[in-house]
Scaffold this motif. Structure first.
Motif, PDB file in Angstrom:
ATOM      1  N   UNK A  46      43.337 -12.211  -5.286  1.00 25.08           N
ATOM      2  CA  UNK A  46      42.958 -11.207  -4.291  1.00 25.08           C
ATOM      3  C   UNK A  46      41.442 -11.153  -4.114  1.00 25.08           C
ATOM      4  N   UNK A  47      40.709 -11.137  -5.218  1.00 26.66           N
ATOM      5  CA  UNK A  47      39.250 -11.024  -5.128  1.00 26.66           C
ATOM      6  C   UNK A  47      38.639 -12.278  -4.514  1.00 26.66           C
ATOM      7  N   UNK A  48      39.109 -13.453  -4.949  1.00 26.35           N
ATOM      8  CA  UNK A  48      38.594 -14.682  -4.358  1.00 26.35           C
ATOM      9  C   UNK A  48      39.016 -14.799  -2.895  1.00 26.35           C
ATOM     10  N   UNK A  49      40.182 -14.250  -2.551  1.00 30.55           N
ATOM     11  CA  UNK A  49      40.561 -14.194  -1.152  1.00 30.55           C
ATOM     12  C   UNK A  49      39.602 -13.334  -0.352  1.00 30.55           C
ATOM     13  N   UNK A  50      39.146 -12.231  -0.970  1.00 22.90           N
ATOM     14  CA  UNK A  50      38.132 -11.399  -0.328  1.00 22.90           C
ATOM     15  C   UNK A  50      36.833 -12.155  -0.110  1.00 22.90           C
ATOM     16  N   UNK A  51      36.437 -12.962  -1.095  1.00 26.14           N
ATOM     17  CA  UNK A  51      35.234 -13.787  -0.932  1.00 26.14           C
ATOM     18  C   UNK A  51      35.400 -14.760   0.237  1.00 26.14           C
ATOM     19  N   UNK A  52      36.563 -15.445   0.270  1.00 27.38           N
ATOM     20  CA  UNK A  52      36.802 -16.420   1.336  1.00 27.38           C
ATOM     21  C   UNK A  52      36.793 -15.742   2.704  1.00 27.38           C
ATOM     22  N   UNK A  53      37.442 -14.583   2.792  1.00 27.79           N
ATOM     23  CA  UNK A  53      37.427 -13.847   4.045  1.00 27.79           C
ATOM     24  C   UNK A  53      36.024 -13.414   4.429  1.00 27.79           C
ATOM     25  N   UNK A  54      35.223 -13.030   3.424  1.00 26.98           N
ATOM     26  CA  UNK A  54      33.846 -12.640   3.688  1.00 26.98           C
ATOM     27  C   UNK A  54      33.016 -13.792   4.220  1.00 26.98           C
ATOM     28  N   UNK A  55      33.222 -14.983   3.652  1.00 29.33           N
ATOM     29  CA  UNK A  55      32.499 -16.166   4.135  1.00 29.33           C
ATOM     30  C   UNK A  55      32.817 -16.409   5.605  1.00 29.33           C
ATOM     31  N   UNK A  56      34.115 -16.362   5.931  1.00 31.85           N
ATOM     32  CA  UNK A  56      34.536 -16.635   7.304  1.00 31.85           C
ATOM     33  C   UNK A  56      34.026 -15.577   8.269  1.00 31.85           C
ATOM     34  N   UNK A  57      34.256 -14.312   7.937  1.00 25.47           N
ATOM     35  CA  UNK A  57      33.856 -13.227   8.827  1.00 25.47           C
ATOM     36  C   UNK A  57      32.332 -13.131   8.922  1.00 25.47           C
ATOM     37  N   UNK A  58      31.649 -13.387   7.795  1.00 25.42           N
ATOM     38  CA  UNK A  58      30.190 -13.341   7.815  1.00 25.42           C
ATOM     39  C   UNK A  58      29.600 -14.394   8.727  1.00 25.42           C
ATOM     40  N   UNK A  59      30.060 -15.640   8.578  1.00 27.81           N
ATOM     41  CA  UNK A  59      29.531 -16.726   9.399  1.00 27.81           C
ATOM     42  C   UNK A  59      29.848 -16.501  10.881  1.00 27.81           C
ATOM     43  N   UNK A  60      31.101 -16.115  11.152  1.00 30.42           N
ATOM     44  CA  UNK A  60      31.472 -15.886  12.546  1.00 30.42           C
ATOM     45  C   UNK A  60      30.840 -14.605  13.085  1.00 30.42           C
ATOM     46  N   UNK A  61      30.838 -13.551  12.253  1.00 28.62           N
ATOM     47  CA  UNK A  61      30.298 -12.274  12.694  1.00 28.62           C
ATOM     48  C   UNK A  61      28.818 -12.334  12.989  1.00 28.62           C
TER      49      UNK A  61
ATOM     50  N   UNK B 110      34.196 -21.861  12.759  1.00 27.38           N
ATOM     51  CA  UNK B 110      34.028 -21.676  11.316  1.00 27.38           C
ATOM     52  C   UNK B 110      34.861 -20.516  10.781  1.00 27.38           C
ATOM     53  N   UNK B 111      35.318 -19.647  11.681  1.00 24.23           N
ATOM     54  CA  UNK B 111      36.126 -18.509  11.245  1.00 24.23           C
ATOM     55  C   UNK B 111      37.374 -18.960  10.499  1.00 24.23           C
ATOM     56  N   UNK B 112      37.869 -20.149  10.839  1.00 30.81           N
ATOM     57  CA  UNK B 112      39.073 -20.642  10.187  1.00 30.81           C
ATOM     58  C   UNK B 112      38.903 -20.960   8.723  1.00 30.81           C
ATOM     59  N   UNK B 113      37.654 -21.122   8.270  1.00 37.20           N
ATOM     60  CA  UNK B 113      37.438 -21.554   6.884  1.00 37.20           C
ATOM     61  C   UNK B 113      37.997 -20.559   5.870  1.00 37.20           C
ATOM     62  N   UNK B 114      37.883 -19.278   6.128  1.00 39.33           N
ATOM     63  CA  UNK B 114      38.301 -18.296   5.131  1.00 39.33           C
ATOM     64  C   UNK B 114      39.718 -17.789   5.282  1.00 39.33           C
ATOM     65  N   UNK B 115      40.425 -18.241   6.337  1.00 37.65           N
ATOM     66  CA  UNK B 115      41.760 -17.688   6.603  1.00 37.65           C
ATOM     67  C   UNK B 115      42.755 -17.962   5.468  1.00 37.65           C
ATOM     68  N   UNK B 116      42.862 -19.202   4.951  1.00 41.17           N
ATOM     69  CA  UNK B 116      43.845 -19.432   3.879  1.00 41.17           C
ATOM     70  C   UNK B 116      43.621 -18.563   2.649  1.00 41.17           C
TER      71      UNK B 116
END
Length: 401
Positions: A142-157, A257-263
């Protein structure tokens, strides 16, 4: 030496949700810088390469400071370190909006790294305290998923939000979210036990030596480094690759790049459950191998839709490796804060090295750079099979006292 107790029951889900949200936010603000570097260079009247120093100015101190926060959390408890770091993160993120030059911006980013670096690694150590090893993979997922989502949303955002609210607006939004997290943490974070006799400096140094002296510790941290180099090198330069190869603008690059954190965001907990049930012996080599395949595919002249698929799959490869490796790290020592500090320091060192190594290969072209990274990862895959063969759920691992 102080020994953190293993929990016999799962902590409230709210605590895990809080830690996941914190990881998401901190990684989002870290990775929203890269896509707005051209705009920042324009605002501060300097070259993109100059203001781009804000990236290593954040990554390197972040990694180094985890070596400090880890032992402090072992000595004073996880709660005060996480809370103090959240305060620093929130205040310094808001203060970033006051920067009026590239030098000031870089300086406040460095200070933010020092403050923010006590949240995620100590959150991971706290999970090691609260969850038994047999259920730890799902929680870490869960926590690493949060990191991955943060990377994706941060880069795209960063790319999508800057034209609408400006770069100061991005930091104010993050600071406001940080304040919400801080208030929530004050209510929800458990008070961890503290040692009756805090370890002396000599014991702390000895603890670091012990972590690196064991073969299990060396191979785990070694693959944390290799994995970070692979993913950071490829991911950091994907924006430039997409611009040069397909002529994409910042907006479209952000969407791609948003796709990077989706999985990781969607499957992090599932991958963690797989690690808990079947072990990490096959999962880690498979993840490294999948990353190798993605890098080699990017070296080929593929259409944009295939490149997007490779980017998403590359993210899945990261989620199959880093969280399981983090789970092993939580068993290397009873001083989990110290063990996780080494882990995050190694991870961010790898992030920095990966970017620099890939950049050094770029004069030969993207195909060569992707190819070298992919071939190296293939070698690491073959070596990982025997190195991690004992990481099975039936193996009982005791942390050294």
């Amino acid at each position: 030496m102080f020994v953190q107790p293993e929990a016999t029951s799962s902590p409230p889900r709210a605590v895990l949700a809080l830690l996941t949200a914190a990881a998401f936010l901190i990684f989002a603000q870290a990775f929203m810088i890269a896509p707005i570097l051209p705009r920042l260079a324009e605002v501060f009247g300097t070259a993109p390469g100059t203001v781009g120093l804000a990236v290593p100015a954040y990554l390197i101190p972040y990694g180094v400071m985890t070596l400090v926060w880890g032992p402090l959390s072992d000595r004073f408890g996880r709660r005060p370190v996480i809370l103090g770091s959240l305060v620093a993160f929130t205040v310094l993120t808001a203060a970033t909006t006051l920067a009026d030059s590239a030098g000031a911006f870089i300086s406040v980013r460095l200070a933010t790294a020092v403050g923010a670096s006590g949240v995620v690694p100590i959150a991971l150590a706290l999970i090691g305290d609260l969850f038994p090893y047999q259920r730890r993979g799902q929680a870490l997922g869960w926590v690493f998923g949060g990191m991955a989502g943060g990377i994706a949303v941060g880069a795209a955002g960063g790319a999508l939000g800057e034209p609408s609210i400006g770069w100061p607006g991005l930091f104010l939004v993050v600071a406001a979210a940080g304040l919400v997290l801080l208030i929530s943490a004050l209510v929800m974070l458990p008070a961890a036990p503290r040692p009756q006799a805090p370890p002396a400096l000599r014991a702390v140094v000895s603890g670091y030596q012990s972590l690196l002296r064991s073969s299990r510790g060396r191979r785990t941290y070694g693959y944390v480094l290799v994995n970070a180099v692979l993913h950071s090198g490829v991911y950091t330069w994907l924006g430039v690759y997409l611009h040069q190869r397909f002529g994409l603008d910042e907006f479209t690059i952000g969407l791609t790049l948003l796709g990077y954190g989706i999985p990781g965001f969607l499957l992090g907990a599932v991958i963690g459950r797989i690690a808990d049930r079947f072990g990490r012996a096959r999962l880690i080599p498979a993840g490294v191998g999948l990353g190798a395949v993605c890098a080699l595919l990017l070296a080929a002249p593929m259409p944009l839709i295939a490149v997007q698929a490779a980017i998403i799959t590359l993210s899945l490869a990261y989620d199959m490796t880093q969280p399981p490796l983090g789970g092993i790290v939580t068993t290397l020592s009873n001083n989990r804060g110290q063990a996780m500090g080494v882990n995050v320091c190694t991870l961010f060192t790898g992030f920095g090295l990966g970017s620099l190594i890939f950049q050094a290969l770029l004069p030969a072209g993207f195909a060569v750079a992707f190819g070298v990274f992919g071939a190296t990862a293939l070698i690491a895959t073959v070596l990982a099979i025997p190195l991690f063969r004992d990481e099975r759920p039936s193996t009982v691992v005791q942390a050294p006292a």
